[in-house]
Motif scaffolding. Structure first.
Motif, PDB file in Angstrom:
ATOM      1  N   ILE A   1       0.818  -1.177   0.037  1.00 27.06           N
ATOM      2  CA  ILE A   1      -0.079  -0.092   0.072  1.00 27.06           C
ATOM      3  C   ILE A   1       0.986   1.149   0.022  1.00 27.06           C
ATOM      4  N   ASN A   2       0.112   2.395  -0.281  1.00 23.49           N
ATOM      5  CA  ASN A   2       0.816   3.703  -0.255  1.00 23.49           C
ATOM      6  C   ASN A   2       0.841   4.302   0.856  1.00 23.49           C
TER       7      ASN A   2
ATOM      8  N   CYS B   1      -0.120  -2.232  13.675  1.00 21.88           N
ATOM      9  CA  CYS B   1      -1.778  -1.864  13.731  1.00 21.88           C
ATOM     10  C   CYS B   1      -2.576  -2.989  13.038  1.00 21.88           C
ATOM     11  N   TYR B   2      -3.788  -2.768  12.703  1.00 21.88           N
ATOM     12  CA  TYR B   2      -4.745  -3.395  11.828  1.00 21.88           C
ATOM     13  C   TYR B   2      -5.156  -2.837  10.688  1.00 21.88           C
ATOM     14  N   LEU B   3      -5.199  -3.582   9.561  1.00 24.40           N
ATOM     15  CA  LEU B   3      -5.588  -2.822   8.241  1.00 24.40           C
ATOM     16  C   LEU B   3      -6.749  -3.463   7.609  1.00 24.40           C
ATOM     17  N   VAL B   4      -7.659  -2.755   7.177  1.00 18.39           N
ATOM     18  CA  VAL B   4      -8.791  -3.342   6.637  1.00 18.39           C
ATOM     19  C   VAL B   4      -8.677  -3.089   4.968  1.00 18.39           C
ATOM     20  N   ILE B   5      -8.509  -4.114   3.995  1.00 16.83           N
ATOM     21  CA  ILE B   5      -8.000  -3.660   2.474  1.00 16.83           C
ATOM     22  C   ILE B   5      -9.276  -4.066   1.629  1.00 16.83           C
TER      23      ILE B   5
ATOM     24  N   GLY C   1      -7.549   6.318  10.101  1.00 12.93           N
ATOM     25  CA  GLY C   1      -7.525   6.797   8.775  1.00 12.93           C
ATOM     26  C   GLY C   1      -8.137   5.883   7.693  1.00 12.93           C
ATOM     27  N   ALA C   2      -8.535   6.391   6.426  1.00 15.16           N
ATOM     28  CA  ALA C   2      -8.771   5.526   5.305  1.00 15.16           C
ATOM     29  C   ALA C   2      -8.434   6.195   4.124  1.00 15.16           C
ATOM     30  N   PHE C   3      -7.939   5.557   3.126  1.00 11.38           N
ATOM     31  CA  PHE C   3      -7.122   6.038   2.077  1.00 11.38           C
ATOM     32  C   PHE C   3      -7.222   5.189   1.029  1.00 11.38           C
ATOM     33  N   MET C   4      -6.998   5.826  -0.418  1.00 14.81           N
ATOM     34  CA  MET C   4      -6.864   5.094  -1.367  1.00 14.81           C
ATOM     35  C   MET C   4      -5.306   4.669  -1.700  1.00 14.81           C
TER      36      MET C   4
ATOM     37  N   SER D   1      -2.903   4.167  -7.884  1.00 16.33           N
ATOM     38  CA  SER D   1      -4.095   4.903  -8.608  1.00 16.33           C
ATOM     39  C   SER D   1      -5.381   4.001  -8.377  1.00 16.33           C
ATOM     40  N   GLY D   2      -5.426   3.120  -7.409  1.00 18.87           N
ATOM     41  CA  GLY D   2      -6.676   2.729  -7.017  1.00 18.87           C
ATOM     42  C   GLY D   2      -7.045   1.410  -7.737  1.00 18.87           C
ATOM     43  N   PRO D   3      -8.416   1.147  -7.597  1.00 20.49           N
ATOM     44  CA  PRO D   3      -9.470   1.789  -6.531  1.00 20.49           C
ATOM     45  C   PRO D   3      -9.407   1.318  -5.336  1.00 20.49           C
ATOM     46  N   THR D   4      -8.358   0.363  -4.897  1.00 16.65           N
ATOM     47  CA  THR D   4      -8.503  -0.136  -3.456  1.00 16.65           C
ATOM     48  C   THR D   4      -8.340   0.639  -2.656  1.00 16.65           C
ATOM     49  N   VAL D   5      -8.979   0.616  -1.620  1.00 18.67           N
ATOM     50  CA  VAL D   5      -9.149   1.471  -0.348  1.00 18.67           C
ATOM     51  C   VAL D   5      -8.450   0.845   1.039  1.00 18.67           C
ATOM     52  N   PHE D   6      -7.635   1.298   1.828  1.00 16.54           N
ATOM     53  CA  PHE D   6      -7.224   0.716   3.213  1.00 16.54           C
ATOM     54  C   PHE D   6      -7.479   1.826   4.231  1.00 16.54           C
TER      55      PHE D   6
END
Length: 291
Positions: A11-12, A164-168, A243-246, A249-254
């Motif tokens: 992820i970026n 931390c924990y991530l939701v992708i 926080g939640a971000f793309m 170039s997407g479209p995936t959000v984490f």
């Protein structure tokens, strides 16, 4: 001899575009982070001299168009390797998702074939070869948490991201990276993320500060066309994401969570929304420190 490798997604944690080179490549400044979501590749040498690739899904090209095959062909030709290789890819990383799924498979091929064929190349030498096939491959070879500059190949390793924990979550859409950059070039980018500040927050272990600074100049482009990006981010923030971000170039959000229970609730909410058929509970990882 048979080898198995995990190819980790990225992820970026911030992505800025600062210019365009004469050859059309964009000059970037971004922070890359591996996550615990990976493809699995197996490699076995063969005496036929052929490069053979199979995959767990028919959505993946398995001929010379595939980056894995390009890597094998490049190494075979450059170092006059007589043996061939039989490879199999189990695909888990979403395709066309902004998570370097193809690049990380290519990186795994460099590392595995270097060992399988006894080439004894350093990671630096592999990275120098890799940039001709893809700007993200050198990062995927090095892995962990890194500042990437130039076209993505100038790498500086930094401190590991705080646990931390991530939701992708990837919506059921595919985004053309070429289209995103072309659209970006037609716009005036007014706000640029503070990449140095993000780096400093990571090195200080300050998750909230990091999340307050994360930005991606490509997000406005992709999110303006695909409303799912913003909708998923809102769901994750409502469930307690710091926080939640793309990514890319997407479209995936984490979504970044500091509590496991909140991450699990965020994952459940995204699944129930049906906005993202491909969703994962994950975490940051540094593959170089795996046991």
């Amino acid at each position: 001899m048979k080898l198995e490798r995990k190819a980790y997604a990225k992820i970026n944690l911030g992505l800025d575009v600062t210019g365009v080179r004469e050859d059309g490549y964009h000059i970037v400044k971004m922070i890359m982070q591996n996550v615990d979501l990976y493809d699995t590749l197996t490699f076995e040498d063969n005496d036929s001299g052929d490069i053979i690739l199979t995959a767990s899904t028919d959505k993946i090209e398995t001929d010379e168009r595939n980056l894995i095959c390009k890597v094998a062909g490049q190494l075979k030709d450059k170092y006059n390797v007589k043996k061939g290789v039989t490879m199999h890819l189990v695909k888990r990383i979403p395709v066309a998702a902004g998570m370097a799924g193809g690049s990380t498979d290519g990186a795994a091929a460099y590392l595995a074939l270097n060992e399988l064929w006894g080439l004894n190349l350093s990671k630096k030498e592999l990275c120098e070869l890799a940039v001709s096939l893809g700007a993200d491959i050198p990062y995927c070879i090095i892995g962990g948490t890194a500042l990437a500059e130039g076209i993505g190949e100038e790498l500086t390793t930094i401190s590991d991201m705080t646990d931390c924990y991530l939701v992708i979550a990837k919506p059921a859409i595919d985004v053309s990276t070429g289209w995103v950059y072309k659209e970006l070039d037609s716009r005036e980018v007014i706000t640029h993320p503070d990449i140095d500040g993000i780096k400093a927050a990571i090195e200080a272990g300050n998750l909230k500060k990091m999340c307050s600074l994360i930005g991606n100049v490509l997000e406005d482009v992709t999110a303006s066309k695909y409303k799912e990006v913003g909708q998923i981010e809102e769901i994750l923030r409502n469930e307690g994401a710091v926080g939640a971000f793309m990514t890319g170039s997407g479209p995936t959000v984490f979504g970044v969570f500091d509590k496991k229970e909140a991450a699990e609730a965020g994952y459940k909410a995204v699944v129930e929304s049906k906005l993202a058929p491909e969703a994962f509970l994950s975490a940051p990882i540094n593959p170089g420190k795996e046991d």
